[in-house]
Design an enzyme around this catalytic site. Structure first.
Site, PDB file in Angstrom:
ATOM      1  N   LYS A  45       0.718  -1.292  -0.045  1.00 21.58           N
ATOM      2  CA  LYS A  45      -0.055  -0.105  -0.044  1.00 21.58           C
ATOM      3  C   LYS A  45       0.952   1.249   0.019  1.00 21.58           C
ATOM      4  CE  LYS A  45      -3.434  -1.318  -0.595  1.00 21.58           C
ATOM      5  NZ  LYS A  45      -3.710  -1.934  -1.657  1.00 21.58           N
ATOM      6  N   HIS A 101       7.723  -7.441  -2.175  1.00 24.09           N
ATOM      7  CA  HIS A 101       7.123  -6.803  -0.902  1.00 24.09           C
ATOM      8  C   HIS A 101       8.337  -7.591   0.176  1.00 24.09           C
ATOM      9  CE1 HIS A 101       3.848  -4.657  -2.339  1.00 24.09           C
ATOM     10  NE2 HIS A 101       2.761  -5.847  -2.064  1.00 24.09           N
ATOM     11  N   SER A 131      -4.705   2.723   4.227  1.00 22.60           N
ATOM     12  CA  SER A 131      -5.017   1.974   2.946  1.00 22.60           C
ATOM     13  C   SER A 131      -5.103   0.430   3.079  1.00 22.60           C
ATOM     14  CB  SER A 131      -3.822   2.535   1.965  1.00 22.60           C
ATOM     15  OG  SER A 131      -4.029   1.611   0.845  1.00 22.60           O
TER      16      SER A 131
HETATM   17  P1  A3P Z   1      -5.211   4.250  -1.105  1.00 26.49           P
HETATM   18  O1  A3P Z   1      -5.848   3.012  -0.620  1.00 26.49           O
HETATM   19  O2  A3P Z   1      -4.918   5.318  -0.062  1.00 26.49           O
HETATM   20  O3  A3P Z   1      -6.250   4.995  -2.088  1.00 26.49           O
HETATM   21  P2  A3P Z   1      -0.007  -0.634  -3.457  1.00 26.49           P
HETATM   22  O4  A3P Z   1      -0.207  -0.485  -4.993  1.00 26.49           O
HETATM   23  O5  A3P Z   1       1.327  -0.587  -2.961  1.00 26.49           O
HETATM   24  O6  A3P Z   1      -0.938  -1.896  -2.975  1.00 26.49           O
HETATM   25  O7  A3P Z   1      -0.876   0.837  -3.147  1.00 26.49           O
HETATM   26  C1  A3P Z   1      -2.067   1.107  -3.240  1.00 26.49           C
HETATM   27  C2  A3P Z   1      -2.550   2.532  -2.700  1.00 26.49           C
HETATM   28  O8  A3P Z   1      -1.851   3.433  -4.015  1.00 26.49           O
HETATM   29  C3  A3P Z   1      -4.192   3.042  -2.754  1.00 26.49           C
HETATM   30  O9  A3P Z   1      -3.889   3.945  -2.019  1.00 26.49           O
HETATM   31  C4  A3P Z   1      -4.128   3.408  -4.335  1.00 26.49           C
HETATM   32  O10 A3P Z   1      -5.132   4.014  -4.557  1.00 26.49           O
HETATM   33  C5  A3P Z   1      -2.757   4.065  -4.611  1.00 26.49           C
HETATM   34  N1  A3P Z   1      -2.578   4.415  -5.736  1.00 26.49           N
HETATM   35  C6  A3P Z   1      -2.511   3.759  -6.835  1.00 26.49           C
HETATM   36  N2  A3P Z   1      -2.354   4.485  -7.969  1.00 26.49           N
HETATM   37  C7  A3P Z   1      -2.149   5.528  -7.819  1.00 26.49           C
HETATM   38  C8  A3P Z   1      -1.996   6.882  -8.381  1.00 26.49           C
HETATM   39  N3  A3P Z   1      -1.761   6.896  -9.920  1.00 26.49           N
HETATM   40  N4  A3P Z   1      -2.171   8.131  -7.765  1.00 26.49           N
HETATM   41  C9  A3P Z   1      -2.160   7.975  -6.289  1.00 26.49           C
HETATM   42  N5  A3P Z   1      -2.480   6.968  -5.605  1.00 26.49           N
HETATM   43  C10 A3P Z   1      -2.245   5.792  -6.677  1.00 26.49           C
END
Ligand code: A3P
Length: 308
Positions: A45, A101, A131
């Site tokens: 996240k 990860h 998140s």
């Molecule tokens: P949120 O749950 O706070 O919205 P990961 O890919 O490491 O699992 O992280 C997921 C998080 O990154 C989520 O956060 C997701 O919405 C956010 N995310 C993914 N793409 C994004 C983008 N283009 N801009 C901003 N946040 C992004």
């Protein structure tokens, strides 16, 4: 492979058994990296999927064809997940982009002497934790989130799946002083200046882009565009595995959202644990700046998404 209720404990860290086996985790630790490999590393996240998209677009000079036709897990598979060996073998995408990860404590030996380029993505732990909490509610392969205070404690103790955020960030970022093949970039930096972040990553990857190509990348890795892209928004994953009625993978994409969840006491407790666990870390974080920026945009957060 469903195994939705299985947890694999490997080297003292819990991993969801839906995607990980003892064998896949063992294989990851012995992975023969090639010097041309690109490795995206993050605690869950923290902006993993975002970086996968940025890297794909950079190597395609802003052309979104690959990022709109191949799921992220097929073009940048997670090294430790059971399917990665097969995906990497079948893929003709060059250079190889691999995601992980795993903490440095586990993966460090496999990278010893390798020139593979490593991009470490970190995020304000309070936002990553919030998140992750929401993600636990929709991801049926993760254990029950419990209440928010319980989840917060488990995050601070390091007992959630994928282990301790503190060990993760300290393990990887402590390598930046000695490894010139490691770039540390933050979610907050990407949020504040996506154009600049793309430039920084492309130059680190030695894949320089002209201004028009950077400009072509930007809209495709914006939050709104990724939210609508089936290849990264996880809507290809069936309901039994990710319940899309309980939330979206692309949830808010904001910095400072933790303020909508934390009480004053929880924040103070988090800060005290953070201070004690990070006292041996010399990294300077820039989350404060983003938090201020977030304060200006706070009123934009939809009411239905705010929870106390
Ligand atoms: P949120 O749950 O706070 O919205 P990961 O890919 O490491 O699992 O992280 C997921 C998080 O990154 C989520 O956060 C997701 O919405 C956010 N995310 C993914 N793409 C994004 C983008 N283009 N801009 C901003 N946040 C992004």
């Amino acid at each position: 492979m469903a195994r939705l209720d299985v947890t694999e404990v490997f080297c003292g860290i819990s991993f969801p058994g839906h995607l990980h086996t003892q064998e896949s985790l063992q294989l990851a630790l012995k992975f023969p990296f090639q010097d041309t490999d690109i490795l995206i590393v993050s605690y869950p996240k923290s902006g993993t999927t975002w970086m996968q998209e940025i890297v794909t677009l950079i190597f395609n000079k802003g052309d979104p064809h690959l990022s709109q036709t191949v799921p992220n897990w097929a073009r940048a598979p997670w090294l430790e997940q059971y399917y990665s060996a097969a995906v990497l073998e079948a893929s003709s995408i060059t250079p190889r982009v691999i995601t992980t990860h795993l903490p440095h404590q586990l993966l460090g030996p496999a990278l010893q002497g390798s020139k593979a380029k490593i991009i470490y993505v970190s995020r304000n732990p309070k936002d990553a934790m919030v998140s992750f909490y929401h993600f636990h509610k929709m991801a049926n392969f993760l254990p029950d989130a419990g209440t928010f205070p319980e989840f917060l404690n488990r995050f601070l103790e390091g007992t959630l799946s994928f282990g301790s955020w503190f060990d993760h960030i300290k393990g990887w970022t402590s390598q930046t002083a000695t490894m010139d093949n490691l770039l540390h970039i933050t979610y907050e930096e990407m949020s504040l200046d996506l154009h600049g972040a793309i430039r920084r990553v492309s130059s680190f990857l030695q894949c320089p882009l002209v201004e028009d190509e950077v400009n072509a990348c930007v809209p495709h890795c914006s939050f709104s565009s990724m939210k609508d892209n089936k290849m990264v928004n996880y809507t290809l994953v069936t309901e039994d595995i990710m319940d899309h009625n309980k939330g979206s993978f692309m949830r808010k994409g904001k910095t400072g959202d933790w303020k909508n969840m934390f009480t004053e006491e929880q924040d103070q407790y988090f800060e005290s644990v953070f201070k004690s666990k990070m006292q041996d870390c010399t990294l300077e974080f820039v989350w404060e700046v983003q938090d201020q920026e977030e304060a200006h945009t706070k009123e934009e957060i939809p009411q239905e998404d705010t929870e106390k």
